[in-house]
Design an enzyme around this catalytic site. Structure first.
Site, PDB file in Angstrom:
ATOM      1  N   CYS A 171       0.804  -1.230   0.000  1.00 36.16           N
ATOM      2  CA  CYS A 171       0.000   0.000   0.000  1.00 36.16           C
ATOM      3  C   CYS A 171       0.835   1.277   0.000  1.00 36.16           C
ATOM      4  O   CYS A 171       0.332   2.346  -0.358  1.00 36.16           O
ATOM      5  CB  CYS A 171      -0.917   0.020   1.220  1.00 36.16           C
ATOM      6  N   HIS A 205      -2.795   7.778   6.383  1.00 36.01           N
ATOM      7  CA  HIS A 205      -3.101   6.569   5.610  1.00 36.01           C
ATOM      8  C   HIS A 205      -4.596   6.292   5.718  1.00 36.01           C
ATOM      9  O   HIS A 205      -5.252   6.013   4.711  1.00 36.01           O
ATOM     10  CB  HIS A 205      -2.272   5.408   6.135  1.00 36.01           C
ATOM     11  N   HIS A 239      -9.538   2.626  -1.196  1.00 38.05           N
ATOM     12  CA  HIS A 239      -8.109   2.319  -1.016  1.00 38.05           C
ATOM     13  C   HIS A 239      -7.540   1.870  -2.357  1.00 38.05           C
ATOM     14  O   HIS A 239      -7.883   0.806  -2.866  1.00 38.05           O
ATOM     15  CB  HIS A 239      -7.971   1.219   0.035  1.00 38.05           C
ATOM     16  N   SER A 286      24.984  41.246 -50.198  1.00 41.46           N
ATOM     17  CA  SER A 286      25.623  42.535 -49.981  1.00 41.46           C
ATOM     18  C   SER A 286      26.009  42.684 -48.515  1.00 41.46           C
ATOM     19  O   SER A 286      26.772  41.878 -47.995  1.00 41.46           O
ATOM     20  CB  SER A 286      24.698  43.657 -50.458  1.00 41.46           C
TER      21      SER A 286
END
Length: 819
Positions: A180, A316, A354, A620
């Site tokens: 995870c 988390h 998740h 030129s």
């Protein structure tokens, strides 16, 4: 920025696809509202997705899912992948390829134009496409073979290297697998690669795509999955999480490099850390108070910051009754703060579920958006704080209501990601420094679009219009710069010329052909030829606007002004002013020096913009510019020669001399010339220039007018390329030539091999004839008028496409995220 340590990393781009959100902006909109982005599945949905009747009728079957749009689609041709190989690829790889490209493009770059190594650090979840689809067809395995099936993007080992191969990225390419926490660990490794100078840009992220997609799941007592399909983090009703799908990628650069190159800095990574719990927990699958607390402390130490400076933590936060209290205790221990209700605690999982290996980067993207929008988003599905959280003795607050993020400057946040098996990651991020404003410079902006088909080009135009509508504060000049330099050019092209946001939006949607140009690019790029015309093209205020807008043009012209003052004793800066008397520019020294410096400045400006010539042609006076750019001699020596030549022209022809452009062939014109007039130049088959005494030129004008032939007086009080100039000029310093073709337009006078002082005087004694050159060329003139650009197609075979226009920017403007 006063407390920066020199180890800061800029987040310069990001991209992602999440349940209920096709991109990072839609993602933020839903997060800011506190939406639960998972879908409730109807009976018809489940039948359409082949869910078995027995499964549908099971009372423990949870009919909710996090659905990512278009997981069955892939732009295989963009990556050079055949249809069959694409059909065999794990969708995780497909979506990661596309998202990695979008992240680079979001940063305002394309790989082939980035000067440095680009690394890739990422991981993916279990390949359920292989298990539940490919391996259910035994004939396919027999036909393709296990080796090719596995190596055709069906193994975790090949995720990052596949991107590196397809996009030709040559930095480290490392697969990361820490369950995870994979994608936040990937961010940590990317940061380390940048700080060790392995990479100059690094992509970091992760992806999980479940197949079959968009179906529910079986709830089992004692597992971590929620019985009702709703995740509630740190909540009194927390009962589990929901496993879903998604992909996210961030593009990172060293902050110093991003500031130098004016990248779109979205946020700044102040510090990162990774560790493992070891055995400091109740079981292998469980989180650890000590392990998590340690990694937070380490990240703060790396950043050189106190926990009191952090006012938001993205946890988390899986919404499990066991995991959330452990994480809360770890964060409280790590912060060790006397503050109360001072730090916002959030989690993305109640919004999107998740994402497994993609969870950490999704949290990071959420926090970057919160920093950019100065808003603390609510916890989705929130009812009340869990009684297992000791909020009263912590610095944290949890809430189902969002609020403006105004209690800190600079705003800082921490992001945690915890992997099954104990690998923890924590990242400290800070809001981006305020960009230094830049002058837009131009009244109108060219918006350059490209795509691989007409339909795709129309979509790109409409997408850009939508983006401008959503972001009205974006500088249109920055948008134009990003489109021109930070997008890969595809065959179908469109340019829209816009003055304002509203103007751009209307034109992008309507396609008004008067102010938009559509075209198809050639299969191969033509050679670029710089054409440098001769004298007499000066006008009042020549280059004044370019001097204000372009750094290289300004610096080159300033150097030329100094040289003109030194060698000619004239104030060229005043002569180039928009308020100068036009007659002051008729003097040969003033005129030729002004044109010469302007041509050199324009040429160097083009080259600073990345337009390098394959060949350079001078006519030129323009031959001296060509020789200068060919490194035949220096700017200083070239100016000495131009001034000496101008003085010779003035002395040889006298104060009453004049020049005239005549639209006739050489053979038609010569019989009309008397002894006081000479043929000075043959610009093309049907265009010549003559010079001589002023009264003789006036008489010729009258004779031509009687024949209904319109001629043009060249505003120069001298006769060019005539006379008996025999005085030589000071020796020139000859330097090495550039590796490119250069030539003059005279049959008698190629600059290459003619860099002697005698050539400088000889150049003034012969009529110039335009040389015929064959080939496929795109010509860019480097003078404000169009004499040579008009004549060049008539004096060369091959293509007749002659386009010329100064580019709009020299230095890198602020790059902006588009779409």
């Amino acid at each position: 920025m006063a407390d920066f340590l020199g180890t800061e990393i800029a987040i310069v781009g990001m991209a992602g696809r999440f349940p209920g959100a096709a991109d990072v902006d839609a993602f933020w909109e839903r997060i800011a509202r506190g939406d639960d982005c998972l879908d409730d599945l109807s009976e018809a949905d489940l039948v359409a997705r082949n869910v078995a009747p027995s499964t549908r009728q099971d009372p423990h079957y949870v009919r909710r899912s996090g659905i990512v749009d278009d997981v069955d689609r892939f732009d295989a041709g963009f990556f050079g992948i055949g249809a069959r190989d694409a059909s065999l690829m794990d969708p995780q790889h497909r979506l990661f390829y596309e998202t990695a490209w979008e992240a680079i493009e979001s940063a305002g770059y394309v790989p082939e134009r980035f000067d440095g190594a680009i690394g890739v650090f990422a991981g993916c979840g279990m390949n359920t496409y292989l298990v539940n689809n490919l391996l259910t067809h035994p004939g396919l395995l027999d036909q393709v073979g296990w080796f090719l099936l596995r190596h055709t993007a069906n193994d975790k080992d090949f995720l990052t290297t596949g991107v590196s191969y397809r996009l030709d990225l040559r930095g480290p390419s490392v697969n990361v697998q820490t369950a995870c926490s994979t994608s936040l660990v990937a961010v940590h490794l990317a940061v380390q690669s940048l700080l060790s100078m392995e990479s100059d840009m690094a992509l970091a992220g992760g992806v999980t795509i479940e197949v079959p997609h968009g179906v529910g799941y079986q709830y089992l007592e004692g597992e971590i999955l929620a019985p009702d399909g709703r995740c509630r983090a740190f909540d009194a009703e927390s009962a589990g999480t929901v496993l879903t799908s998604g992909v996210g990628v961030v593009a990172l650069r060293r902050l110093s490099d991003a500031l130098r190159d004016r990248d779109p800095i979205l946020a700044v990574v102040r510090g990162t850390a990774v560790n493992n719990d070891g055995r400091r927990k109740v079981g292998y699958l469980a989180p650890s108070v000590d392990g998590h607390a340690d990694v937070v402390r380490e990240a703060l130490a790396v950043a050189g910051l106190s926990s009191d400076s952090i006012t938001l933590v993205e946890a988390h936060g899986t919404g499990t009754a066991v995991g959330d209290p452990i994480e809360f205790a770890a964060l409280t221990a790590a912060f060790a703060s006397d503050r109360r209700a001072a730090c916002w605690l959030g989690s993305i999982k109640p919004n999107i579920g998740h994402l497994d290996t993609g969870a950490g980067v999704a949290s990071l993207i959420k926090v970057v958006q919160a920093l950019r929008h100065e808003y603390k988003p609510p916890l989705a599905n929130f009812t009340a704080p869990s009684e297992l959280l000791d909020l009263a003795n912590s610095p944290f607050v949890v809430s189902g209501q969002g609020e403006p993020w105004t209690d800190q400057s600079p705003r800082r946040a921490g992001i945690s990601s915890l992997g099954v098996g104990g690998t923890n990651a924590h990242v400290i991020v800070e809001e981006a420094p305020v960009p230094v404003p830049t002058d837009t410079g131009l009244a109108v902006q060219p918006l350059s679009l490209s795509a691989r088909s007409d339909a795709a080009l129309d979509r790109v135009a409409h997408d850009l219009a939508d983006h401008l509508e959503r972001h009205p504060g974006t500088d249109l000049a920055d948008v134009a710069f990003t489109l021109a330099t930070g997008r890969r050019a595809h065959p179908r092209r469109r340019v829209v010329i816009a003055r304002t946001h509203a103007d751009a939006i209307e034109l992008l949607r309507s396609g008004d052909r008067k102010r938009t140009v559509d075209d198809r690019a050639a299969a191969t790029a033509p050679r670029v030829v710089f054409l440098f015309p001769g004298g007499g093209s000066q006008y009042v205020g020549m280059g004044s606007q370019l001097d204000q807008r372009f750094t290289t043009f300004h610096e080159t012209r300033r150097a030329g002004v100094d040289l003109a003052r030194r060698f000619a004793g004239i104030d060229l800066g005043a002569l180039l002013s928009p308020s100068v008397d036009p007659d002051a520019l008729r003097d040969p020294v003033a005129s030729l020096a002004a044109v010469f410096v302007t041509e050199v400045a324009l040429a160097r400006q083009w080259m600073a913009l990345g337009v390098e010539p394959d060949a350079i042609v001078g006519h030129s006076l323009g031959e001296y510019v060509a020789a200068l750019l060919a490194d035949v001699f220096s700017f200083e020596d070239a100016m000495r020669l131009v001034v000496a030549r101008a003085r010779l022209m003035g002395r040889a022809s006298g104060a009453n001399a004049a020049m005239l452009a005549v639209p006739m062939t050489e053979h038609e014109l010569i019989p009309m010339l008397d002894s006081a007039i000479s043929l000075a130049a043959v610009n093309a088959h049907d265009e010549c220039v003559v010079s001589g005494a002023g009264d003789a030129i006036d008489a010729l004008v009258a004779r031509l007018a009687a024949l209904d032939i319109s001629s043009t007086r060249i505003p120069l009080n001298a006769g060019g390329s005539i006379g008996d100039a025999t005085r030589t000029v000071a020796p020139l310093r000859v330097e090495s030539h550039r590796h490119v073709d250069y030539c003059g337009t005279s049959d008698r006078s190629s600059i290459l091999g003619r860099s002697s002082a005698g050539y400088g005087a000889l150049r003034s004694r012969f009529a110039l004839r335009s040389r015929r050159r064959s080939g496929d060329h795109a010509r860019a003139r480097t003078r404000p008028d169009a004499d040579l650009i008009r004549s060049s197609p008539r004096s060369a075979t091959g293509r007749r496409d002659c386009r010329a226009a100064p580019r709009q920017r020299q230095h890198r403007r602020h790059v902006v995220r588009i779409g």
